[in-house]
Design a protein around this motif. Sequence first.
Motif, mmCIF file in Angstrom:
data_model
loop_
_atom_site.group_PDB
_atom_site.id
_atom_site.type_symbol
_atom_site.label_atom_id
_atom_site.label_comp_id
_atom_site.label_asym_id
_atom_site.label_seq_id
_atom_site.Cartn_x
_atom_site.Cartn_y
_atom_site.Cartn_z
ATOM 1 N N ILE A 162 0.766 -1.190 -0.091
ATOM 2 C CA ILE A 162 0.149 0.123 0.165
ATOM 3 C C ILE A 162 0.964 1.240 0.085
ATOM 4 O O ILE A 162 1.801 1.444 0.842
ATOM 5 N N SER A 163 0.575 2.113 -0.817
ATOM 6 C CA SER A 163 1.322 3.525 -1.011
ATOM 7 C C SER A 163 0.262 4.617 -0.658
ATOM 8 O O SER A 163 -0.752 4.465 -0.867
ATOM 9 N N THR A 164 0.824 5.561 0.084
ATOM 10 C CA THR A 164 -0.073 6.765 0.555
ATOM 11 C C THR A 164 0.546 8.067 -0.090
ATOM 12 O O THR A 164 1.782 8.080 -0.401
ATOM 13 N N SER A 200 -4.658 -5.102 8.559
ATOM 14 C CA SER A 200 -4.694 -5.624 10.042
ATOM 15 C C SER A 200 -3.806 -7.071 9.932
ATOM 16 O O SER A 200 -3.391 -7.267 8.984
ATOM 17 N N GLY A 201 -3.963 -7.580 11.235
ATOM 18 C CA GLY A 201 -3.386 -8.983 11.259
ATOM 19 C C GLY A 201 -3.775 -9.731 10.464
ATOM 20 O O GLY A 201 -3.004 -10.712 9.783
ATOM 21 N N ASP A 202 -5.060 -10.062 10.019
ATOM 22 C CA ASP A 202 -5.635 -11.176 9.226
ATOM 23 C C ASP A 202 -5.851 -10.723 8.115
ATOM 24 O O ASP A 202 -6.526 -11.211 6.817
ATOM 25 N N ASN A 205 -8.857 -6.239 6.839
ATOM 26 C CA ASN A 205 -9.129 -4.573 6.879
ATOM 27 C C ASN A 205 -7.703 -3.958 6.678
ATOM 28 O O ASN A 205 -6.848 -4.431 6.711
ATOM 29 N N ILE A 206 -8.288 -2.697 5.996
ATOM 30 C CA ILE A 206 -7.002 -1.757 5.974
ATOM 31 C C ILE A 206 -7.437 -0.523 6.673
ATOM 32 O O ILE A 206 -8.827 0.043 6.441
ATOM 33 N N TYR A 207 -6.497 0.105 7.242
ATOM 34 C CA TYR A 207 -6.650 1.256 7.914
ATOM 35 C C TYR A 207 -5.761 2.537 7.524
ATOM 36 O O TYR A 207 -4.512 2.241 7.027
ATOM 37 N N GLY A 213 -6.093 14.108 10.977
ATOM 38 C CA GLY A 213 -6.579 13.468 12.230
ATOM 39 C C GLY A 213 -7.987 12.555 11.979
ATOM 40 O O GLY A 213 -8.518 12.193 12.841
ATOM 41 N N ALA A 214 -8.202 12.114 10.792
ATOM 42 C CA ALA A 214 -9.067 11.010 10.306
ATOM 43 C C ALA A 214 -8.582 9.707 10.030
ATOM 44 O O ALA A 214 -7.528 9.514 9.534
ATOM 45 N N LEU A 215 -9.385 8.729 10.540
ATOM 46 C CA LEU A 215 -9.001 7.272 10.486
ATOM 47 C C LEU A 215 -10.102 6.274 9.844
ATOM 48 O O LEU A 215 -11.241 6.586 10.422
ATOM 49 N N PHE A 216 -9.647 5.902 8.768
ATOM 50 C CA PHE A 216 -10.757 4.888 8.043
ATOM 51 C C PHE A 216 -10.404 3.851 8.208
ATOM 52 O O PHE A 216 -9.255 3.195 8.012
ATOM 53 N N VAL A 217 -11.564 3.015 8.378
ATOM 54 C CA VAL A 217 -11.472 1.455 8.545
ATOM 55 C C VAL A 217 -12.199 0.693 7.136
ATOM 56 O O VAL A 217 -13.274 1.251 7.132
ATOM 57 N N TRP A 218 -11.169 0.386 6.304
ATOM 58 C CA TRP A 218 -11.820 -0.203 5.043
ATOM 59 C C TRP A 218 -11.954 -1.848 5.422
ATOM 60 O O TRP A 218 -10.941 -2.450 5.637
ATOM 61 N N GLU A 219 -12.858 -2.414 4.457
ATOM 62 C CA GLU A 219 -13.053 -3.938 4.549
ATOM 63 C C GLU A 219 -13.543 -4.271 2.979
ATOM 64 O O GLU A 219 -14.413 -3.482 2.691
ATOM 65 N N TYR A 220 -13.159 -5.369 2.863
ATOM 66 C CA TYR A 220 -13.658 -5.834 1.482
ATOM 67 C C TYR A 220 -14.999 -6.874 1.619
ATOM 68 O O TYR A 220 -15.119 -7.808 2.021
#
Length: 911
Positions: A162-164, A200-202, A205-207, A213-220
Amino acid sequence: MKSDFKFSNLLGTVYRQGNIVFSQDGKQLLSPVGNRVSVFDLINNKSFTFEYEHRKNIATLDMNKQGTLLLSVDEDGRAILVNFKSRNVLHHFNFKEKCYSIKFSPDGKLFALATGRFLQIWKTPEVNQDRQFAPFVRYRVHAGHFQDLLSLTWSSDSRFIISTSKDMTAKIWSIDSDEKDLASTTFAGHKDYVMGAFFSGDQENIYTVSKDGALFVWEYSAKPTEDEDEEEDEEDIDLSKYSWRIAKKHFFYMGQAKVKCVTFHASSNMLVVGFTNGEFRLYELPDFVMIQQLSMGQNPINSVTINQSGEWLAFGSSKLGQLLVYEWQSESYILKQQGHFDATNSLTYSPDGSRVVTAAEDGKIKVWDVASGFCLATFSEHTSSVTQVRFAKKGQVLFSSSIDGTVRAWDLIRYRNFRVFTAAERISFNSLAVDPSGEVVCAGSLDSFDIHVWSVQTGQLLDTLSGHEGPISALAFSIENSVLASASWDKTVRIWSIFGRSQQVEPIEVYSDVLALAVRPDGKQVAVSTLKGQISMFDIEDAKQVGNIDCRRDIISGRNLEDRFTAKNSERSKFFTTINYSFDGLAIVAAGNNNSICLYDVPNEVLLKRFVVSKNMTLNGTLEFLNSNKMTEAGSLDLVDDDGENSDLEDRIDNTLPGSRRGGDLSTRKLRPEVRVTAVEFSPTAAAFAAASTEGLLIYSVDNSVVFDPFDLDVDVTPQSTLEVLAEKEYLNALVMSFRLNEEYLINKVYETIPLTEIPLVANSLPVVYLPRLLLFIGNFSLESQHIEFNLIWIKAILSAHGSYMNLHKHIFATPMRAIQRFIGRIAKEVVSLGTENKYTYKFLTSTDGTVAGEDEDVLLEGASEDDEEQDDEDINVDSDDETGWVGFEGKDNKLPLEANNDDSSDEELI
């Protein structure tokens, strides 16, 4: 006098810029310090700096998971590949672009590079690969971002990355072409730069964390439809309906502060965020529960990392050069270090050579441990820049002079200021000298032509020595006869007898401005460095010149960017501003406002060796010729201030004050640091010298590993030959050969075979190269050994034979002596408890005259003598016939065994 000095360590600077990295085992921390890399061993409390240098400051670095390869890249994209174990440079490579981040894959086969808006993936050089022309082979290039990349993160299986970027998006890329469709996703929705993105560990998810100061939680997941009740079979899943979607949104709510750095530990689901106001927070994901909130100052946190176990957090702040290692579970600091904020003015060694004290323009005095490289204490009582520091002879008292008009005395046992010396009027002191007895301290000033003398005991001003007709530039006491030498701008050197009846002195004419002064340790000669680039030696008793060294042709002078003349025609740096005698008076080390440190042979007046201070091109004075492509009619293009073109607001705003940093024109806001050495001094141990430079405190030492050892040249040193030599009773040779082979079982065999009568002779004849290894072996071995007295005899013999040498090299024997102290402390505790528990048994045995009740009177205790008077003459008795090592302790008449013989079961029951 040895001249084979080499760079060994860099003190005084712990972090400059770039990212910091933990080793795979989490015990070592790698930190970029300018154009070098320092490694801090957090377990053994040591640090070292790699010898190699970049051409400019390091921008990013990383180490592979195997802990063998270190890759560091500077600001111009020039990379150096280093073998981390052997500390050897393997390859130089130029990526030709500015690199923002570099990351090795978890399997170590690839490494990713963020250059501009492109993501480059390269193959890691391997030993077993086919021979090829270039060690670095580019595997793939990804383009998709519209602005510069900020961070890279690998998945745990090394399949995705992942690149930001500054374009407020994050992208996921696939390493394999077959999975390109699964990973061609852009994570958009943030309203500011995306500072980091993590799996994430499994990997479900991707954070993503943005600068605001925003944190987004992404899931497939699949797109929600109206027919939610219809469940599809697992085999008939339509991947076209699945995509990465925002599952949750969280916000930090930190006011005006922005996110500066962020990292994530997948196995413990812990997110660590550093802000621009010096605050850092710990969150547990995916529930977004704040664990801790702390602050390390008011300056931005530039880098953060977590070790493999997730116990230690490391933070770096480049504004003040701070480095912090924090254990969040116990809420304690493992490491807390900070270098000098401004230029270093002076340094001095402690009399035993184990510590170096530095003084700087920031008004702080720091005490550094030479062996570990860590700062032990910081004194900040001075209200202005500290100009010079000096030790008293015993090393327990430190003196410092400052522009604030005071001379202070520091207690280095309690670490406090216990005396303040001031003059009748407020003047700025620039030079300092301490009487070897520690009774008198003298200081000189550029504001006054007098030398002020104080009593250390009372703090009273005893005298002012008048005679110079210009400002005092340097002071120095003789170690042997307490003679004070002073130099002045009136082109004279005066010798004062402080404790004599007559204060009449005759000046020694130097015929040039004196910049530095040093007195030979025996007090019979004084050397001065002049503005004309000469080092002149004068005999103190006869006041005659006995030698002169022309240093102008030995000095490497560079050209500053703003210079309108070449380095060849520059007179700015053709002289030395600091000099120091070696311990034997046969050599002088000299340095100044240039890029060279010169070591001179005094009797022959020749140059022995020249050291280059730095190769960092970002410093003024390191280049002899400027780049003609950047030269214009208005000057060099490097002098053009282009901060207004930066994309970040905080980078465009200049909050610095004119004249707040030393060097160059005080009216300018921004200064380009100039390479210079403000102080040099030999270590009292004669094995090293230190130089306070723009880059930090440079330590040059004689490499002890190259000390001649005849066994290094012998190819017949094998375990079999070692045992043969041992059988021939050549115990010293056998012990040295076992240490050369470094086989623990062999060292143990030789060590226990040496008879008691031979131990003093072997210990006395043992080369000092093997002393630390032998002591460390005894300390570790004796904790499990049954031969207590045998080990104690060895320790006593070594200390008796080499105690004076060990006292002069305390930093070398620090670890072995701790092991010895641990052994003695533990054994003493066990012996006391054993004697307490068996007190009545011992009294009973001594009252029976060596016989045991219930046994035949002919049976005597093992170790008990028939003649009690002979027993009293011995402190400790060892039965050499017993392989288990019978050891007893002195009693009235008998000895009490600590371990019984296996053949005598009755004795086992006694303890």
